[in-house]
Design an enzyme around this catalytic site. Structure first.
Site, PDB file in Angstrom:
ATOM      1  CE  LYS A  16     -18.701  -7.758 -40.051  1.00  0.00           C
ATOM      2  NZ  LYS A  16     -19.400  -8.972 -40.510  1.00  0.00           N
ATOM      3  CB  THR A  61     -22.729  -8.026 -38.737  1.00  0.00           C
ATOM      4  OG1 THR A  61     -22.202  -9.019 -39.599  1.00  0.00           O
ATOM      5  CG2 THR A  61     -23.757  -8.623 -37.794  1.00  0.00           C
ATOM      6  NE  ARG A 182       4.602  -0.845  -1.888  1.00  0.00           N
ATOM      7  CZ  ARG A 182       3.367  -1.314  -1.820  1.00  0.00           C
ATOM      8  NH1 ARG A 182       3.153  -2.596  -1.578  1.00  0.00           N
ATOM      9  NH2 ARG A 182       2.331  -0.518  -1.980  1.00  0.00           N
ATOM     10  CD  GLN A 231      -5.335  -0.575  -1.214  1.00  0.00           C
ATOM     11  OE1 GLN A 231      -4.134  -0.360  -1.362  1.00  0.00           O
ATOM     12  NE2 GLN A 231      -5.790  -1.748  -0.811  1.00  0.00           N
ATOM     13  CG  HIS A 259       3.289  -8.171  -5.880  1.00  0.00           C
ATOM     14  ND1 HIS A 259       2.901  -7.103  -5.095  1.00  0.00           N
ATOM     15  CD2 HIS A 259       2.195  -8.962  -5.999  1.00  0.00           C
ATOM     16  CE1 HIS A 259       1.618  -7.260  -4.758  1.00  0.00           C
ATOM     17  NE2 HIS A 259       1.175  -8.378  -5.296  1.00  0.00           N
TER      18      HIS A 259
HETATM   19  O1  LIG Z   1      -0.468  -0.994  -1.736  1.00  0.00           O
HETATM   20  C1  LIG Z   1      -0.805  -2.138  -1.371  1.00  0.00           C
HETATM   21  N1  LIG Z   1      -2.092  -2.399  -1.066  1.00  0.00           N
HETATM   22  C2  LIG Z   1      -2.541  -3.623  -0.648  1.00  0.00           C
HETATM   23  O2  LIG Z   1      -3.753  -3.834  -0.395  1.00  0.00           O
HETATM   24  C3  LIG Z   1      -1.570  -4.650  -0.540  1.00  0.00           C
HETATM   25  N2  LIG Z   1      -1.630  -5.950  -0.152  1.00  0.00           N
HETATM   26  C4  LIG Z   1      -0.386  -6.462  -0.257  1.00  0.00           C
HETATM   27  O3  LIG Z   1      -0.080  -7.681  -0.012  1.00  0.00           O
HETATM   28  N3  LIG Z   1       0.498  -5.507  -0.666  1.00  0.00           N
HETATM   29  C5  LIG Z   1      -0.235  -4.357  -0.861  1.00  0.00           C
HETATM   30  N4  LIG Z   1       0.142  -3.113  -1.251  1.00  0.00           N
END
Ligand SMILES: O=c1[nH]c(=O)c2[nH]c(=O)[nH]c2[nH]1
Length: 301
Positions: A16, A61, A182, A231, A259
């Protein structure tokens, strides 16, 4: 009915899904509540239910749903979802000899106690954010083996500065302009798995404290890191979690890069980046998506 003898069942699981429970626990004048959505799936000697219409092997179930409700009524650990999930799988494996694996996925919905007149209210709560805790328990009868994965989902965060992105690979397809300042916003999805597969070692794990700790480290790192990229910030979070919690074997993040683009006001003869106010356009789509799983090179346990 035609019978194709070349066909066989490779894997089968059923049960379930979307079992919703709100469990209220009364402690004197103070009440506690936990709202969960649970999935319970079973595996075992059930293939004949598919291949021979043999319903005698089917634990219905509907029974799976009842099991979740009854274990929730009896348990002292509903709020500790990894433990509650194990209580469900234990019950299933004890009750049904032909079931060889029980699989529970739990989502814990957020109810935070309301502060009224400056004090925690005894029985009123607020949904103060969409973030949820999750737990997945895979419990196999063979060797009493358990895999547990905990998670944190939909934790939406944003910072208005302290994030840059430059020095990236460029070629004839590149249009992105490097930036030293940013907006950084993401909806955090994190999952972490536990090292030990033995039941006794898992009993000593403080799952709730680790949930709280992962959230804290995620938020603190997001805020404090002078981010070079999503990253790099993601990896910083992983390093700290693996350093702090030896019981965690690996930690994965999935971070959409939501973004926010500065509005071009040049045709209006306005420098949008100038002075101390800027206007951005939050983009619904597309978003970047940055993911990674991290573990230790050599296990500490
Ligand atoms: O922190 C980011 N990593 C990316 O891989 C990436 N690619 C992107 O267009 N902007 C960003 N910003």
């Amino acid at each position: 009915m035609s019978n194709n003898s070349n066909v066989y069942i490779k894997h089968a699981r059923y049960g379930k899904d979307l079992v919703r429970i709100m469990r209220v626990y009364k402690e004197g004048n103070v009440q506690h509540c936990t709202e969960l959505t649970v999935r319970l799936l079973l595996e075992g000697d059930i293939n004949t239910s598919y291949t021979k219409a043999d319903n005698s092997v089917i634990v219905t179930t509907d029974t799976c749903k009842n099991t979740v409700n009854v274990v929730a009524k009896r348990s002292d650990n509903v709020d500790n979802i990894e433990v509650f999930g194990q209580e469900i799988t234990e019950h299933v494996l004890k009750q049904y000899a032909h079931i060889s694996g029980a699989f529970v996925d739990i989502i814990k919905h957020k109810w935070t106690r309301l502060i009224v007149d400056g004090k925690p209210h005894p029985h009123s709560f607020v949904r103060d954010g969409e973030d949820i805790q999750t737990a997945s328990i895979q419990h196999y009868r063979a060797g009493d083996q358990i895999n547990i994965t905990s998670g944190l989902d939909k934790l939406l965060v944003l910072k208005t500065t302290g994030s840059a992105f430059h020095g990236f690979y460029t070629d004839e397809y590149t249009t992105l302009v490097p930036t030293w300042d940013r907006i950084f916003s993401t909806s955090v999805d994190a999952k972490w798995t536990f090292v030990s597969k033995s039941r006794s070692t898992l009993r000593s794990v403080d799952f709730k404290a680790i949930h709280a700790g992962v959230k804290q480290i995620t938020c603190d790192t997001f805020a404090k890191d002078d981010s070079a990229s999503v990253q790099a910030t993601l990896y910083l979070m992983q390093q700290q979690i693996l350093a702090k919690y030896p019981a965690v074997a690996d930690i994965s993040y999935s971070l959409p890069n939501k973004h926010y683009v500065g509005v071009d006001m040049s045709k209006l003869n306005i420098d949008n980046a100038g002075k101390n106010t800027s206007v951005y356009h939050p983009q619904a789509d597309p978003s970047g998506l940055i993911t990674a799983v991290a573990g230790r090179k050599s296990s500490k346990l």
